[in-house]
Scaffold this active site. Structure first.
Site, PDB file in Angstrom:
ATOM      1  N   ALA A 476     -52.975  -9.183 -28.394  1.00  0.00           N
ATOM      2  CA  ALA A 476     -54.238  -9.908 -28.202  1.00  0.00           C
ATOM      3  C   ALA A 476     -55.312  -8.936 -27.775  1.00  0.00           C
ATOM      4  O   ALA A 476     -55.048  -7.968 -27.043  1.00  0.00           O
ATOM      5  CB  ALA A 476     -54.072 -11.000 -27.154  1.00  0.00           C
ATOM      6  N   CYS A 477     -56.525  -9.166 -28.244  1.00  0.00           N
ATOM      7  CA  CYS A 477     -57.677  -8.413 -27.748  1.00  0.00           C
ATOM      8  C   CYS A 477     -58.490  -9.365 -26.873  1.00  0.00           C
ATOM      9  O   CYS A 477     -57.980 -10.389 -26.422  1.00  0.00           O
ATOM     10  CB  CYS A 477     -58.490  -7.848 -28.904  1.00  0.00           C
ATOM     11  SG  CYS A 477     -59.212  -9.101 -29.981  1.00  0.00           S
ATOM     12  N   ILE A 478     -59.742  -9.064 -26.640  1.00  0.00           N
ATOM     13  CA  ILE A 478     -60.543  -9.889 -25.737  1.00  0.00           C
ATOM     14  C   ILE A 478     -60.669 -11.323 -26.226  1.00  0.00           C
ATOM     15  O   ILE A 478     -60.593 -12.280 -25.462  1.00  0.00           O
ATOM     16  CB  ILE A 478     -61.941  -9.259 -25.561  1.00  0.00           C
ATOM     17  CG1 ILE A 478     -61.819  -7.928 -24.815  1.00  0.00           C
ATOM     18  CG2 ILE A 478     -62.871 -10.212 -24.800  1.00  0.00           C
ATOM     19  CD1 ILE A 478     -63.123  -7.177 -24.678  1.00  0.00           C
ATOM     20  N   ARG A 480     -59.182 -12.504 -29.537  1.00  0.00           N
ATOM     21  CA  ARG A 480     -58.325 -12.896 -30.643  1.00  0.00           C
ATOM     22  C   ARG A 480     -56.843 -12.702 -30.326  1.00  0.00           C
ATOM     23  O   ARG A 480     -56.466 -11.731 -29.686  1.00  0.00           O
ATOM     24  CB  ARG A 480     -58.669 -12.090 -31.899  1.00  0.00           C
ATOM     25  CG  ARG A 480     -60.089 -12.281 -32.379  1.00  0.00           C
ATOM     26  CD  ARG A 480     -60.348 -11.452 -33.634  1.00  0.00           C
ATOM     27  NE  ARG A 480     -61.753 -11.528 -34.036  1.00  0.00           N
ATOM     28  CZ  ARG A 480     -62.240 -11.001 -35.131  1.00  0.00           C
ATOM     29  NH1 ARG A 480     -61.438 -10.333 -35.964  1.00  0.00           N
ATOM     30  NH2 ARG A 480     -63.515 -11.115 -35.424  1.00  0.00           N
TER      31      ARG A 480
END
Length: 534
Positions: A476-478, A480
């Protein structure tokens, strides 16, 4: 009336396994340092003069310094390794590293601000920070504290205004504040605790006797089946309780094992350096290099003729492994499984070997394993004392004792050691998992998923992604949730949007579901669900 809460046995096993993450890197480090010692050793230069060349000397110095970097930074290694192995999350290790820095920085600042006067032995550097020395105790505390904080907060969702710091990203922040609190507590209590440890270490160093050392060796062996020996070992091997020594370059080294290695290295530069380390561990080579191979020989000799060849191949391989590297599990857990009596005798003889080594004033040691490799690299080649000669002499005597005791007990009690199994049973060695299961000691882990279907948010999103079998990676990113999948056609975009995804992007190796700042928390929920189902 309050019910007492018992700490489950698995908790202590997990503590031991977490510490083992650091201990397991030491054999490699020992080989690196040992080879460096060989290149720097003047005794070796007399036999192989070309090793005295500048290139080989530089290589030896580099090897030794690289190895010392590990031993000099054991506290931070314990902090990071414990946090990661306890939680299975890299972010926990990162948070632990930050917490370790902050704890020691705050400790050093408090000492500067208040002008606190401490025993000079209690001050030193941690990763370049002038601070109060808390040793591996400080690292272990930070490691477990960070692991606990991670487990408690890594799925926390914050209000929208600060939701960027939800989930895993919250842990380093909380751990940082916790480290400040730990530093303040240490500032007030560690001067007394540290002096008590120094005093205890001094007492142990001046009141060691064969009975105490023998009990240490025997008890360590009895704790191995339970996986608790690393908890028991750590204070003596890696803290002030075991020993302390100031190296020729001014560094402070603590622990019976660490001090021995440091003194062997210094003695190559200055022959007047006295060897005081290796007091407690000097006897370990005897049962490992001589006793267990002799026990294996006894088991081979009493095997049935029709199974002797199979038993011989298995037991010789296990005996050679023990002799060369000090890895004894294949042998020890085999006769622990088939005949616990033999393991009890092994523990008794181990204690006797440790006690005799101390009685004879032997100083010997190892950096990783207690087999031939460490024996040669840290005892024979540097020749810091004549202990290695006594080790061989005692080892041969113990080898004879092991052989006849094991042979006699196996025949007298008809013990089913490898090659003596009942008809229809396979001739083989046993693993520690099998031995512990027979003893009723089960390896802890995630509980099996309830038979009732999980209807949590993570379960619904996992189903929408095509199920566990469709997942190849999870991140996961910020904003998504990034998921690698085997078959993108199995991904239900509508279901993902129903769970709150504002959009679903199909990429080359999977999909990206836009859940906003909740993505990190959702990733952790799905990860835990995947682990639970294993």
């Amino acid at each position: 009336m309050l019910k007492s809460r018992r700490i489950p046995f698995d908790f202590f096993q997990r503590v031991g396994r977490s510490m083992m993450a650091v201990v397991l890197i030491l054999p490699l480090v020992s080989i690196l340092m040992g080879l460096g010692g060989v290149l720097l050793n003047p005794n070796v230069h007399q036999i192989l003069p070309f090793l005295a060349g500048d290139g080989f000397q530089a290589a030896g110095e580099l090897m030794q310094r690289a190895g010392q970097a590990v031993f000099n930074n054991l506290p931070v290694l314990f902090a990071v390794a414990i946090a990661i192995t306890w939680t299975g999350a890299g972010m926990a290790g990162f948070a632990s590293l930050i917490a370790f820095f902050i704890m020691h920085t705050v400790l050093g600042a408090l000492i500067d601000i208040t002008g606190l006067k401490l025993n000079e032995k209690m001050m030193g550097d941690e990763l370049g920070i002038e601070t109060m020395q808390t040793g591996v105790f400080g690292g272990i505390l930070i490691g477990f504290l960070t692991a606990w904080l991670y487990n408690k907060f890594h799925r926390t969702e914050l209000p929208d205004a600060i939701s960027l710091f939800s989930g895993e990203r919250l842990v380093p922040i909380i751990a940082s504040f916790a480290a400040i609190g730990v530093a303040v507590v240490f500032y007030f209590i560690w001067p007394a605790v540290g002096m008590a440890i120094l005093t205890l270490g001094q007492y142990v160093a001046t009141h060691t006797n064969p009975l105490v050392v023998g009990l240490y060796g025997g008890i360590e062996k009895l704790l191995i089946p339970f996986g608790l020996h690393h908890i028991y070992n750590t204070p003596l091997l890696f803290t002030e309780i075991g020993a302390h020594y100031e190296t020729l370059d001014g560094s402070r080294v603590v622990g019976d094992q660490n001090v021995y290695i440091a003194q062997v290295i210094d003695k190559l530069r200055d022959p007047s350096v006295a060897i005081t380390g290796g007091t407690y561990i000097a006897g370990k080579f005897i049962p490992v290099m001589f006793g267990l191979p002799a026990a294996a020989l006894a088991m081979i000799r009493v095997a049935r003729e029709d199974r002797k060849a199979k038993a011989r191949s298995l037991l010789i391989a296990a005996a050679v492994t023990a002799f060369l590297t000090g890895i004894t599990e294949p042998l020890e857990f085999t006769f622990l499984f088939v005949a616990p009596l033999l393991y009890g005798v092994h523990a008794l003889l181990t204690g006797l070997a440790f006690g005799l080594a101390n009685f004879l004033g032997m100083k010997a040691g190892f950096a990783g394993g207690s087999g031939l490799i460490d024996f040669v690299l840290f005892n024979v080649l540097p020749n810091p004392s004549n202990a290695w000669i006594l080790t061989i002499g005692l080892g041969l005597v113990f080898g004879v004792v092991y052989y006849f005791v094991f042979r006699t007990l196996i025949l007298a009690r008809d013990l089913k050691t490898p090659g003596r199994e009942e008809e229809g049973e396979e001739t083989r060695l046993f693993t520690k998992e099998e031995a512990r299961e027979k003893m009723g000691i089960t390896k802890g882990g995630h509980r099996k998923a309830d038979e009732k279907a999980d209807d949590s948010r993570a379960a619904r999103i996992l189903t929408a992604l095509g199920g566990k079998g469709n997942i190849t990676k999870l991140d996961a990113c910020i904003s998504r949730l990034r998921v690698g999948v085997k078959d993108r056609d199995r991904v239900d975009e509508a279901a993902l949007k129903q769970e709150g995804a504002s959009g679903v992007l199909r990429v080359a190796d999977g999909v990206q579901a836009v859940f906003g700042t909740r993505s990190s928390v959702i990733k952790e929920e799905i990860r835990e669900l995947l682990e639970k189902e294993e």
